[in-house]
Design a protein around this motif. Structure first.
Motif, PDB file in Angstrom:
ATOM      1  N   ARG A 170       0.846  -1.205   0.000  1.00 49.90           N
ATOM      2  CA  ARG A 170       0.000   0.000   0.000  1.00 49.90           C
ATOM      3  C   ARG A 170       0.881   1.255   0.000  1.00 49.90           C
ATOM      4  O   ARG A 170       0.682   2.172  -0.797  1.00 49.90           O
ATOM      5  N   LEU A 171       1.889   1.260   0.875  1.00 50.06           N
ATOM      6  CA  LEU A 171       2.766   2.439   0.982  1.00 50.06           C
ATOM      7  C   LEU A 171       3.531   2.687  -0.320  1.00 50.06           C
ATOM      8  O   LEU A 171       3.676   3.830  -0.759  1.00 50.06           O
ATOM      9  N   CYS A 172       4.041   1.600  -0.919  1.00 46.42           N
ATOM     10  CA  CYS A 172       4.801   1.757  -2.172  1.00 46.42           C
ATOM     11  C   CYS A 172       3.909   2.366  -3.246  1.00 46.42           C
ATOM     12  O   CYS A 172       4.319   3.277  -3.967  1.00 46.42           O
ATOM     13  N   ARG A 173       2.693   1.851  -3.343  1.00 44.25           N
ATOM     14  CA  ARG A 173       1.805   2.356  -4.404  1.00 44.25           C
ATOM     15  C   ARG A 173       1.386   3.787  -4.142  1.00 44.25           C
ATOM     16  O   ARG A 173       1.185   4.569  -5.065  1.00 44.25           O
ATOM     17  N   GLU A 174       1.299   4.131  -2.845  1.00 40.68           N
ATOM     18  CA  GLU A 174       0.875   5.495  -2.502  1.00 40.68           C
ATOM     19  C   GLU A 174       2.000   6.509  -2.712  1.00 40.68           C
ATOM     20  O   GLU A 174       1.774   7.617  -3.167  1.00 40.68           O
TER      21      GLU A 174
END
Ligand code: ADP
Ligand code: ASP
Ligand code: MG
Length: 444
Positions: A170-174
């Motif tokens: 989630r963090l990487c995509r955000e």
């Protein structure tokens, strides 16, 4: 998009960093995310600096700190100028001031907890990426520096933290948006806990970071750039005639890494396998060479490579009560499990069990508990020689050929077939170099 991991050996100085940037520039249309290690040798020096401070050797700690500082400023001055240099020097000054005050704290308290270690270890990657990012900008590349602590989330198992994949994805995509024509640069090895505290993934963990980020961002390829041309039939530092393996499966590469081939971190493969992303291992010194491709069903069956893992301890448990009893193995393994000590190889007979372990901190407690189950003995100074390749056991002449190469070298334990991709032999460490040389020349 692609992920390019640049190892410490390829971040050693201004010249090498420039080579890494050349490689990134040549693939800029593929939307690269460059995951960098600390400059080669810096992580080891950081460890010496805080261990010296913890031991009260403040002078020694300061000398190492100054060496680390020098290396970064020298590198920056070698290939940066004007405002690029000015800004980097301001940032390096700030980061080294933080580093110095943490070291001072360690020296005053004479204590360096795993949590403090991770805070200190993180400086290596934070500094190297700051410098290489400035150089990319100076070269006119469109580039962005991302803090890996905002991309990779782990638990609080400091110094070898385990990633929370869901949250990391989630963090990487955000926070990371790879686009063609732009270079994203971030740190390998470092991450953060749910509370935002700095953690690390364990030594050599930048490979793992690259693979996690590649899986999170659906990379078409994960490239591991290092100082050798791919995964070789053995460590070229020990066997100069070792040759590059063009293709290898995830399973074989994982096994090799686990049993000592430092070229890729053992955990690297998992996130890539889960998504079926090919992993390439290549040489920054000669990027035109093919290197090794790790993928499902890659290459042919048969022996691929031989690795060595030193510093192995064998624990033997013998008891006549084992005879036709059930639950005995379960009880033995429960003891190792409770002590968080991984068991690598196992052999059993009707009345005895031998296991190998690498981590021995908890051994005294383990032995005490094992003694309640039977007679226990311990052997130190051993090595595991791991011969990796799939379907080895299907070749009837393979074991005979392996053993005849060992001549007079005593084999303490043998394990074939457990993973279907390796034959592991336990030999005395003083003979392991000879065993490796003999086996390599017999098979390759
Ligand atoms: P990096 O800094 O790029 O992560 P490492 O030092 O961690 O580099 O890993 C590369 C080194 O791994 C090589 O220089 C080589 O000596 C060692 N190595 C061990 N086993 C192998 C193998 N089977 N094939 C290639 N390299 C190996
Ligand atoms: N710099 C870290 C180490 O030396 C991580 C890495 O290089 O993979 O262990
Ligand atoms: Mg490495």
């Amino acid at each position: 998009m692609i992920v390019m991991k640049i190892g410490g050996t390829s971040m050693g100085d201004a010249l090498r960093m420039d080579k890494a940037l050349d490689i990134a520039a040549s693939q800029i249309d593929k939307a690269p995310v460059m995951v960098c290690s600390a400059m080669g040798g810096i992580t080891d020096q950081i460890i010496t600096s805080f261990e010296s401070a913890e031991a009260g050797n403040i002078e020694e700690s300061n000398i190492i700190f100054e060496t680390i500082k020098d290396r970064h400023y020298t590198c920056a001055r070698e290939f940066l100028e004007g405002d690029f240099l000015k800004e980097v020097v301001i940032d390096l000054d700030g980061t080294f001031a933080q580093f110095a005050s943490l070291l001072k704290g360690v020296g005053l308290l004479r204590d360096c907890s795993p949590r403090s270690r991770d805070a200190l270890l993180s400086f290596g990657e934070r500094l190297s990426t700051r410098v290489i990012h400035a150089r990319a900008a100076q070269r006119g590349m469109d580039s962005e520096l991302l803090d890996a602590r905002k991309l990779v989330r782990t638990d609080e198992n400091f110094t070898s933290a385990r990633p929370d994949m869901e949250e990391t994805f989630r963090l990487c995509r955000e926070n990371a948006h790879p686009v063609s024509g732009r270079l994203l640069i971030t740190q390998g090895f470092i991450a953060s806990s749910p509370a935002g505290v700095t953690t690390t993934l364990g030594r050599g963990g930048s490979d793992y970071s690259a693979s996690i980020m590649g899986a999170a961002l659906d990379a078409g390829e994960i490239q591991i750039w290092t100082d050798v041309n791919g995964i070789m039939t053995s460590d070229p530092r020990m066997i100069p005639e070792a040759a590059t393996i063009p293709e290898i499966t995830y399973e074989e590469a994982g096994e090799l890494a686990f049993f000592g081939a430092k070229v890729v971190h053992p955990a690297t493969i998992q996130p890539a396998v889960a998504k079926g992303i090919p992993v390439l291992v290549k040489d920054t010194g000669s990027p035109e060479r093919e290197g090794t491709r790790i993928a499902a069903n890659a290459g042919s069956p048969g022996l691929k490579a031989i690795s060595v893992k030193k510093g192995i301890t064998v624990v033997n448990i013998a008891s006549s009560r084992m005879l036709e009893a059930h639950g005995f193995l379960r009880r033995i393994f429960a003891i190792f499990d409770a002590a968080e000590t991984p068991v690598d190889l196992v052999t059993t007979s009707e009345v005895s069990v031998s296991v190998t372990i690498e981590k021995t901190e908890s051994l005294p407690g383990i032995l005490k508990k094992l003694e309640a189950l039977g007679e226990v003995s311990v052997e130190n100074g051993l090595s595991i020689i791991c011969m990796v390749g799939r379907d080895l056991w299907k070749n009837p002449s393979f074991p005979a050929k392996a053993f005849s190469a060992l001549n007079d070298i005593p084999v303490r334990m043998i394990s074939l077939g457990a993973s279907e991709v390796n034959l592991s032999l336990v030999v005395p460490s003083e003979k392991s170099d000879a065993a490796l040389k003999n086996l390599h020349s017999r098979f390759f």
